[in-house]
Design a protein around this motif. Structure first.
Motif, PDB file in Angstrom:
ATOM      1  N   TYR A   1       0.858  -1.179   0.000  1.00  0.00           N
ATOM      2  CA  TYR A   1       0.000   0.000   0.000  1.00  0.00           C
ATOM      3  C   TYR A   1       0.898   1.234   0.000  1.00  0.00           C
ATOM      4  O   TYR A   1       2.069   1.182   0.364  1.00  0.00           O
ATOM      5  CB  TYR A   1      -0.880   0.054   1.257  1.00  0.00           C
ATOM      6  CG  TYR A   1      -1.911  -1.045   1.369  1.00  0.00           C
ATOM      7  CD1 TYR A   1      -1.581  -2.265   1.958  1.00  0.00           C
ATOM      8  CD2 TYR A   1      -3.212  -0.857   0.906  1.00  0.00           C
ATOM      9  CE1 TYR A   1      -2.533  -3.274   2.068  1.00  0.00           C
ATOM     10  CE2 TYR A   1      -4.169  -1.867   1.019  1.00  0.00           C
ATOM     11  CZ  TYR A   1      -3.806  -3.062   1.606  1.00  0.00           C
ATOM     12  OH  TYR A   1      -4.745  -4.069   1.713  1.00  0.00           O
TER      13      TYR A   1
ATOM     14  N   GLN B   1       0.902   5.346   1.321  1.00  0.00           N
ATOM     15  CA  GLN B   1       0.236   6.341   2.157  1.00  0.00           C
ATOM     16  C   GLN B   1       0.829   7.699   1.862  1.00  0.00           C
ATOM     17  O   GLN B   1       2.009   7.952   2.124  1.00  0.00           O
ATOM     18  CB  GLN B   1       0.401   5.995   3.644  1.00  0.00           C
ATOM     19  CG  GLN B   1      -0.384   6.908   4.567  1.00  0.00           C
ATOM     20  CD  GLN B   1      -0.405   6.403   6.001  1.00  0.00           C
ATOM     21  OE1 GLN B   1       0.490   5.676   6.440  1.00  0.00           O
ATOM     22  NE2 GLN B   1      -1.423   6.764   6.741  1.00  0.00           N
TER      23      GLN B   1
ATOM     24  N   LEU C   1      -4.373   6.229   2.193  1.00  0.00           N
ATOM     25  CA  LEU C   1      -3.824   4.878   2.071  1.00  0.00           C
ATOM     26  C   LEU C   1      -4.437   4.204   0.856  1.00  0.00           C
ATOM     27  O   LEU C   1      -5.653   4.052   0.773  1.00  0.00           O
ATOM     28  CB  LEU C   1      -4.181   4.050   3.304  1.00  0.00           C
ATOM     29  CG  LEU C   1      -3.196   4.018   4.454  1.00  0.00           C
ATOM     30  CD1 LEU C   1      -3.902   3.656   5.735  1.00  0.00           C
ATOM     31  CD2 LEU C   1      -2.091   3.029   4.154  1.00  0.00           C
TER      32      LEU C   1
ATOM     33  N   LEU D   1       3.903   1.007   2.469  1.00  0.00           N
ATOM     34  CA  LEU D   1       3.609   0.049   3.524  1.00  0.00           C
ATOM     35  C   LEU D   1       3.411  -1.339   2.941  1.00  0.00           C
ATOM     36  O   LEU D   1       2.767  -1.512   1.911  1.00  0.00           O
ATOM     37  CB  LEU D   1       2.337   0.457   4.266  1.00  0.00           C
ATOM     38  CG  LEU D   1       2.432   1.742   5.094  1.00  0.00           C
ATOM     39  CD1 LEU D   1       1.047   2.315   5.353  1.00  0.00           C
ATOM     40  CD2 LEU D   1       3.132   1.476   6.417  1.00  0.00           C
TER      41      LEU D   1
END
Lengths: 116, 114
Positions: free
Chosen positions: A35, A37, A43, A91
Motif C-alpha cells: 500500500y 500512504q 492509504l 507500507l
C-alpha cells in the motif's frame, strides 16, 4: 514473534533514479500486500501476492511501478524513473490464508520515500 | 471515486469520554470492515473488524456498530484515554474471492485530552 519488516526505513532519491523497497513478511503468511500512504491520496492499495497465483497489480499507478515476490516470502517493490509525486510512505502487509481467504493484515512500519 | 467516506477528519475528546468515528461505503460487494489505529512513524495496526452478518462487535473499550441497509459503520471508543490519541482508519474489502484488498477511509486524528 517477529512482525513484518521493511527496509530501508527512509529513502531519499533524486528525480529520475530507480529505487527498490524491501518487505519481509511474517513467516508462514502466504498473502502479501503493498500500500502507499500519501498526504493527498491517503492509504491506497498497490499490489497483492497470494501463494503461487499471479499477482493482482490493479492498484499500481503507472508502469514505472513493479513488484516481485521471490520464493513466496520476501517482496521487492521497484519504482523506476522516480517522480516527485512518488514521495510517500510505502507500507507492506502480510496475512495468513485459511480456507482460501486472506484474513487479518499485519502492517510493517513502512518505508518513507522522498524524491527530490 | 472515494468508496469509503470517513468523518470527522479530526476529533478532540476529554479523558473518559466516548470517541465516535463514522464511515460510509458504496460498494455492496464489500464483506469485511476493519478499523486500524496508527501512531506517528508506525504502520497501521488492526483494532477490530466486523462482517456484515452482525450489527455490533465489541472488544474491550472498542465497539463497531454496523448498519448494512444504510451502508454505514462506526467505531466507538469508550472511556477514551490519552494513549488512544492516534489516527484511526476505517477500511472495507471484498474478502471472499476478492483478495481482501483494503479500501481505506481518509483517517481521523483523535486527540484525547486530560
Amino acid at each position: 514473534g517477529a512482525g513484518v519488516s521493511q527496509s530501508p526505513s527512509n529513502k531519499v532519491t533524486e528525480k529520475g533514479k530507480d529505487v527498490e523497497l524491501r518487505c519481509d513478511p511474517i513467516s508462514g503468511h502466504t498473502a502479501l500486500y503493498w500500500y502507499r500512504q500519501s498526504l493527498g491520496q491517503g492509504l491506497e492499495f498497490l499490489i497483492y501476492f497470494q501463494g503461487n497465483s499471479a499477482p493482482d497489480k490493479s492498484g499500481l499507478p503507472s508502469d514505472r511501478f513493479s513488484a516481485e515476490r521471490t520464493g513466496g516470502s520476501v517482496s521487492t517493490l521497484t519504482i523506476q524513473r522516480t517522480q516527485q509525486e512518488d514521495s510517500a510512505v510505502y507500507l507492506c502487509a502480510s496475512s495468513p490464508v485459511r480456507g482460501g481467504s486472506s484474513y487479518e493484515q499485519y502492517f510493517g512500519p513502512g518505508t518513507r520515500l522522498t524524491v527530490t | 471515486q472515494q468508496q469509503v467516506k470517513q468523518s470527522p477528519q479530526s476529533l478532540i475528546v476529554q479523558k473518559g469520554g466516548i470517541s465516535i468515528i463514522n464511515c460510509a461505503y458504496e460498494n455492496t460487494a464489500f464483506d469485511y470492515f476493519p478499523w486500524y489505529q496508527q501512531f506517528p512513524g508506525k504502520g497501521p495496526a488492526l483494532l477490530i473488524a466486523i462482517r456484515p452478518d452482525v450489527s455490533e462487535k465489541k472488544e474491550g473499550r472498542f465497539t463497531i456498530s454496523f448498519n448494512k441497509s444504510a451502508k454505514q459503520f462506526s467505531l466507538h471508543i469508550m472511556d477514551s484515554q490519552p494513549g488512544d490519541s492516534a489516527t484511526y482508519f476505517c477500511a472495507a474489502s471484498k474478502k471472499t474471492g476478492g483478495g481482501n484488498k483494503l479500501t481505506f477511509g481518509t483517517g481521523t486524528q483523535l486527540k484525547v485530552e486530560l
